[in-house]
Design a protein around this motif. Structure first.
Motif, PDB file in Angstrom:
ATOM      1  N   GLY A 198       1.937  -6.334  -6.255  1.00  0.00           N
ATOM      2  CA  GLY A 198       1.885  -6.362  -7.715  1.00  0.00           C
ATOM      3  C   GLY A 198       1.917  -7.748  -8.322  1.00  0.00           C
ATOM      4  O   GLY A 198       2.180  -7.895  -9.523  1.00  0.00           O
ATOM      5  N   SER A 216       8.814 -10.459 -13.621  1.00  0.00           N
ATOM      6  CA  SER A 216       8.636  -9.291 -12.753  1.00  0.00           C
ATOM      7  C   SER A 216       9.116  -7.993 -13.391  1.00  0.00           C
ATOM      8  O   SER A 216       8.984  -6.919 -12.789  1.00  0.00           O
ATOM      9  N   LEU A 219       6.539  -5.276 -13.701  1.00  0.00           N
ATOM     10  CA  LEU A 219       6.244  -4.720 -12.384  1.00  0.00           C
ATOM     11  C   LEU A 219       7.308  -3.711 -11.969  1.00  0.00           C
ATOM     12  O   LEU A 219       7.004  -2.591 -11.532  1.00  0.00           O
TER      13      LEU A 219
END
Length: 345
Positions: A198, A216, A219
């Motif tokens: 990802g 992140s 994600l």
């Protein structure tokens, strides 16, 4: 963030991952499915989307710019992690914190570190940093084997002292626990596959000027939703099937509910902190940072098990062998950090 801060954060994430399943072995009036289902529900609701929405101004715009293959791959990795999580809980319930966490994390390390490096960065395996990483992982596996031997000897000693426990029951529990560990170890590595696969989501967050430590979060929202939704549905399904839904009729501040809340915060929280630390460790932080987090989890899980009385009356020999395993894992931790440093140049 500096490399050293990344290592500290990865370690902190590992500590949380080593502790989050403690309530599974400690709650008395709830069954496994109660604590696992409610803990997963808290994990689903409390962290993923609130954090992503707070730090990413337009999540829909971010996701629309990502190839569908990446989004599907990330979600499927989360699904695999979710199924692995179910077997994780069953393995801990069958084998205890010390042995369960050791075997689980050792298997996850192999499938979450060497395998993704072979898939995404195969050229790095033939470099100095790659060789050190392989040596580090091998050292870690050796440490896990030593700790497993210690735990098995502990089990033998305790069995000889406890006449109320039949040998066939312990043997059956151990075999089931091993099977659960293998299944969970393979599937749970999906969390690191999602983190690596990802990367375009993280890159897009950077382009949208999201703070470095929060890149992140978008994600993890996808990964956590897939993981914790599966675990929540499974937990409530088992509660209905086994008639244990009534166990939830307790006061809001009982030890069971607090344990579930702890699981719901520590489980995803450890992964989030790991992701921040792995990013700070550089381009190859996910490959060595992941087993470093696992090592911290193993050491923490074993310490928690020891403090919780799992090694009481086991004798000096099993405890001495366990210390050899701990020392071996500490060496592996140092080698893992050095391998990342070398790969980053």
């Amino acid at each position: 963030m500096s490399f050293s801060i990344g290592v500290i954060l990865v370690t902190l994430g590992g500590i949380l991952e080593g502790l989050f399943s403690i309530p599974v072995t400690k709650v008395k009036s709830w069954q496994f499915e109660n604590i696992w289902g409610i803990g997963s529900l808290f994990a689903l609701l409390l962290l993923p989307w609130p954090l992503a929405s707070l730090y990413v101004e337009d999540l829909s715009q971010l996701y629309s710019s990502i190839p569908s293959t990446v989004l599907i791959g990330v979600i499927l990795s989360g699904v695999a992690w979710g199924i692995g999580g179910i077997y994780w809980g069953r393995a801990i319930a069958a084998m205890g914190m010390a042995l369960g966490v050791s075997i689980l994390m050792g298997l996850i390390n192999i499938f979450g570190s060497i395998v993704p490096l072979s898939v995404f960065e195969p050229s790095q395996l033939a470099t100095k940093g790659g060789y050190i990483l392989i040596i580090a992982v091998t050292t870690m596996i050796l440490g896990v084997v030593i700790m497993s031997v210690a735990a098995k000897q502990k089990e033998t000693v305790l069995l000889s002292k406890d006449k109320s426990t039949t040998r066939s029951h312990v043997k059956g529990s151990f075999k089931s626990g091993i099977l659960f560990c293998i299944i969970s170890g393979i599937l749970s590595a999906g969390v690191n596959f999602a983190f690596i696969f990802g990367a375009p989501i993280t890159d897009e967050a950077i382009a949208m000027h999201v703070p470095e430590y929060a890149t992140s979060f978008a994600l993890w929202s996808l990964v956590f939703t897939a993981n914790f939704f599966i675990n929540t549905v499974y937990g409530f399904y088992m509660m209905v099937k086994k008639g244990t839904l009534k166990n939830l009729k307790k006061g809001s501040l009982t030890i069971e509910w607090l344990g579930a809340l702890f699981m719901g915060l520590a489980w995803p929280g450890g992964i989030i902190i790991y992701g921040i630390g792995a990013n700070a460790m550089g381009d190859y932080g996910a490959y060595a940072g992941f087993p470093m987090m696992i090592l911290a989890s193993i050491l923490t899980g074993n310490l928690a098990g020891a403090l919780g009385g799992e090694w009481k009356n086991s004798g000096s020999k099993p405890r001495r062998i366990m210390l050899y395993g701990v020392f071996t894992l500490c060496i592996a931790f140092i080698l893992l950090g050095y391998s990342t440093y070398v790969m980053n140049g």
